[in-house]
Design a protein around this motif. Sequence first.
Motif, PDB file in Angstrom:
ATOM      1  N   GLY A   1      10.078  -6.133  -9.420  1.00  0.00           N
ATOM      2  CA  GLY A   1      11.095  -6.987  -8.813  1.00  0.00           C
ATOM      3  C   GLY A   1      10.613  -7.634  -7.528  1.00  0.00           C
ATOM      4  N   PRO A   2       9.516  -8.388  -7.553  1.00  0.00           N
ATOM      5  CA  PRO A   2       8.985  -9.003  -6.320  1.00  0.00           C
ATOM      6  C   PRO A   2       9.854 -10.117  -5.757  1.00  0.00           C
ATOM      7  CG  PRO A   2       7.780  -9.808  -8.232  1.00  0.00           C
ATOM      8  CD  PRO A   2       8.685  -8.708  -8.728  1.00  0.00           C
ATOM      9  N   GLY A   3      10.754 -10.670  -6.579  1.00  0.00           N
ATOM     10  CA  GLY A   3      11.602 -11.766  -6.089  1.00  0.00           C
ATOM     11  C   GLY A   3      10.755 -12.950  -5.691  1.00  0.00           C
ATOM     12  N   THR A   4      11.004 -13.478  -4.501  1.00  0.00           N
ATOM     13  CA  THR A   4      10.261 -14.654  -4.037  1.00  0.00           C
ATOM     14  C   THR A   4       8.949 -14.285  -3.338  1.00  0.00           C
ATOM     15  OG1 THR A   4      11.611 -14.641  -2.029  1.00  0.00           O
ATOM     16  CG2 THR A   4      12.320 -16.084  -3.821  1.00  0.00           C
ATOM     17  N   GLY A   5       8.653 -12.982  -3.268  1.00  0.00           N
ATOM     18  CA  GLY A   5       7.319 -12.574  -2.836  1.00  0.00           C
ATOM     19  C   GLY A   5       7.123 -12.238  -1.377  1.00  0.00           C
ATOM     20  N   ASN A   6       8.208 -11.989  -0.634  1.00  0.00           N
ATOM     21  CA  ASN A   6       8.048 -11.665   0.789  1.00  0.00           C
ATOM     22  C   ASN A   6       7.141 -10.461   1.008  1.00  0.00           C
ATOM     23  OD1 ASN A   6       9.768 -13.760   1.368  1.00  0.00           O
ATOM     24  ND2 ASN A   6      11.574 -12.484   1.656  1.00  0.00           N
ATOM     25  N   MET A   7       7.314  -9.416   0.192  1.00  0.00           N
ATOM     26  CA  MET A   7       6.480  -8.226   0.334  1.00  0.00           C
ATOM     27  C   MET A   7       5.165  -8.380  -0.423  1.00  0.00           C
ATOM     28  SD  MET A   7       7.699  -4.301   0.350  1.00  0.00           S
ATOM     29  CE  MET A   7       8.505  -4.308  -1.245  1.00  0.00           C
ATOM     30  N   THR A   8       5.199  -9.107  -1.519  1.00  0.00           N
ATOM     31  CA  THR A   8       4.001  -9.310  -2.343  1.00  0.00           C
ATOM     32  C   THR A   8       2.874  -9.909  -1.523  1.00  0.00           C
ATOM     33  OG1 THR A   8       5.589  -9.908  -4.082  1.00  0.00           O
ATOM     34  CG2 THR A   8       3.250 -10.146  -4.593  1.00  0.00           C
ATOM     35  N   VAL A   9       3.185 -10.961  -0.776  1.00  0.00           N
ATOM     36  CA  VAL A   9       2.171 -11.662   0.012  1.00  0.00           C
ATOM     37  C   VAL A   9       1.553 -10.730   1.054  1.00  0.00           C
ATOM     38  CG1 VAL A   9       1.801 -13.523   1.679  1.00  0.00           C
ATOM     39  CG2 VAL A   9       3.158 -13.941  -0.382  1.00  0.00           C
ATOM     40  N   LYS A  10       2.390  -9.903   1.690  1.00  0.00           N
ATOM     41  CA  LYS A  10       1.883  -8.942   2.687  1.00  0.00           C
ATOM     42  C   LYS A  10       0.877  -7.989   2.045  1.00  0.00           C
ATOM     43  CE  LYS A  10       4.204  -9.794   6.538  1.00  0.00           C
ATOM     44  NZ  LYS A  10       3.496 -10.103   7.823  1.00  0.00           N
ATOM     45  N   MET A  11       1.177  -7.541   0.835  1.00  0.00           N
ATOM     46  CA  MET A  11       0.303  -6.578   0.173  1.00  0.00           C
ATOM     47  C   MET A  11      -0.964  -7.243  -0.362  1.00  0.00           C
ATOM     48  SD  MET A  11       2.928  -3.904  -1.656  1.00  0.00           S
ATOM     49  CE  MET A  11       3.671  -5.078  -2.785  1.00  0.00           C
TER      50      MET A  11
ATOM     51  N   GLU B   1      -2.637  -9.424   0.984  1.00  0.00           N
ATOM     52  CA  GLU B   1      -3.585  -9.560   2.095  1.00  0.00           C
ATOM     53  C   GLU B   1      -4.353  -8.273   2.371  1.00  0.00           C
ATOM     54  OE1 GLU B   1      -0.901 -10.798   5.105  1.00  0.00           O
ATOM     55  OE2 GLU B   1      -0.934 -12.922   4.514  1.00  0.00           O
ATOM     56  N   LYS B   2      -3.846  -7.129   1.821  1.00  0.00           N
ATOM     57  CA  LYS B   2      -4.431  -5.836   2.154  1.00  0.00           C
ATOM     58  C   LYS B   2      -5.184  -5.159   1.007  1.00  0.00           C
ATOM     59  CE  LYS B   2      -0.979  -4.544   5.661  1.00  0.00           C
ATOM     60  NZ  LYS B   2      -1.915  -4.138   6.746  1.00  0.00           N
ATOM     61  N   VAL B   3      -4.908  -5.547  -0.229  1.00  0.00           N
ATOM     62  CA  VAL B   3      -5.415  -4.782  -1.370  1.00  0.00           C
ATOM     63  C   VAL B   3      -6.267  -5.641  -2.305  1.00  0.00           C
ATOM     64  CG1 VAL B   3      -3.424  -3.228  -1.278  1.00  0.00           C
ATOM     65  CG2 VAL B   3      -3.359  -5.228  -2.795  1.00  0.00           C
ATOM     66  N   LYS B   4      -6.816  -4.963  -3.316  1.00  0.00           N
ATOM     67  CA  LYS B   4      -7.651  -5.656  -4.301  1.00  0.00           C
ATOM     68  C   LYS B   4      -6.807  -6.469  -5.276  1.00  0.00           C
ATOM     69  CE  LYS B   4      -9.543  -3.354  -7.755  1.00  0.00           C
ATOM     70  NZ  LYS B   4     -10.407  -2.414  -8.514  1.00  0.00           N
ATOM     71  N   LYS B   5      -5.630  -5.916  -5.637  1.00  0.00           N
ATOM     72  CA  LYS B   5      -4.835  -6.557  -6.683  1.00  0.00           C
ATOM     73  C   LYS B   5      -3.382  -6.098  -6.598  1.00  0.00           C
ATOM     74  CE  LYS B   5      -4.859  -6.801 -11.787  1.00  0.00           C
ATOM     75  NZ  LYS B   5      -5.565  -6.251 -12.976  1.00  0.00           N
ATOM     76  N   VAL B   6      -2.457  -7.016  -6.869  1.00  0.00           N
ATOM     77  CA  VAL B   6      -1.039  -6.667  -7.018  1.00  0.00           C
ATOM     78  C   VAL B   6      -0.588  -7.079  -8.414  1.00  0.00           C
ATOM     79  CG1 VAL B   6       1.334  -7.096  -6.268  1.00  0.00           C
ATOM     80  CG2 VAL B   6      -0.485  -6.867  -4.556  1.00  0.00           C
ATOM     81  N   VAL B   7      -0.059  -6.091  -9.149  1.00  0.00           N
ATOM     82  CA  VAL B   7       0.544  -6.369 -10.450  1.00  0.00           C
ATOM     83  C   VAL B   7       2.053  -6.433 -10.219  1.00  0.00           C
ATOM     84  CG1 VAL B   7       0.866  -5.594 -12.828  1.00  0.00           C
ATOM     85  CG2 VAL B   7      -1.297  -5.117 -11.645  1.00  0.00           C
ATOM     86  N   ALA B   8       2.625  -7.621 -10.339  1.00  0.00           N
ATOM     87  CA  ALA B   8       4.046  -7.820 -10.046  1.00  0.00           C
ATOM     88  C   ALA B   8       4.814  -8.043 -11.341  1.00  0.00           C
ATOM     89  CB  ALA B   8       4.218  -9.016  -9.110  1.00  0.00           C
ATOM     90  N   CYS B   9       5.838  -7.198 -11.580  1.00  0.00           N
ATOM     91  CA  CYS B   9       6.679  -7.316 -12.775  1.00  0.00           C
ATOM     92  C   CYS B   9       8.006  -7.950 -12.386  1.00  0.00           C
ATOM     93  CB  CYS B   9       6.921  -5.938 -13.399  1.00  0.00           C
ATOM     94  SG  CYS B   9       5.428  -5.123 -13.982  1.00  0.00           S
TER      95      CYS B   9
END
Length: 307
Positions: free
Chosen positions: A57-67, A69-77
């Motif tokens: 549930g990333p929504g519009t990505g406010n938290m996704t973008v922060k992560m 910047e810090k990790v190798k990969k984000v899998v967003a469902c």
Amino acid sequence: MPKVKSEKRTCSHNDHVKQGICFNTNVGQHILKNPLIINGMVEKSALRTTDTVLEVGPGTGNMTVKMLEKVKKVVACELDPRMAAELQKRVQGTHLQRKLHLIVGDVLKLEALPFFDVCVANLPYQISSPIVFKLLLHRPFFRCAVLMFQREFAHRLVAKPGDKLYCRLSINTQLLARVDLLMKVGRNNFRPPPKVESNVVRIEPRNPPPPINFTEWDGLVRIAFIRKNKTLSAVFGTNSVLDMLEKNYRIHCSVHNQDVPTDFSIKSLVMRLLETDEFHSKRARTMDIDDFLALLNLFNSNGIHFA
């Protein structure tokens, strides 16, 4: 000339508009807007540069973008294709784009979750319980999950024997994981504000897990918590429970080539076993994990099964 009807989507009573997007609260779309809370959740998850993060549930990505910047990969469902498109648009053409793997659809309908090291999510509250157990039964083990829940649900996760909120969810979660409350989050930190207050919770799977059959365990706990304030003798003395246990007992005997006596009474066997360590007078609301493990072993070793 006749008026041409606009094809633009009309927001329903439970939809809220912001920047041209209709948020559908019926599917739990409450976007976390406070950057301090977002940063707090990301920090509490102790992300590493080598991590793959699962976000539900990333929504519009406010938290996704922060992560990202810090990790190798984000899998967003993301269930909502409109939100998924907004998120993709947000990272398109940036160095973060290659780090994002977007899955559009219902995470609960995935046969198996993708590989991840850490799960961080502001979850749609309707899927709180099923997603917790989908995560805890996922293999290989992940390091931890930092999740936003409705406050009462969060308190159920950490409730102890004797607490008002202690329930099957409490004992099942604590059997498989260590659970800690991290922070309270007020409703005004979301857009649109939900009707309830929230809490961020950290869940760390027990690795290795306890050496038991979880289906058997959950079957026992499910029965015991049907009426958590009643004694076990009262709960296990009901006809529906006894019928189910007798059916399972006869199947067990058949599989192991054991004869069932003609005068066999499942009720007599169950009540006799419950006399052991005075289980008959105990109530689920005050029993801890060790109590249930002992009871499950007692039943299973005498041919009584719950799966």
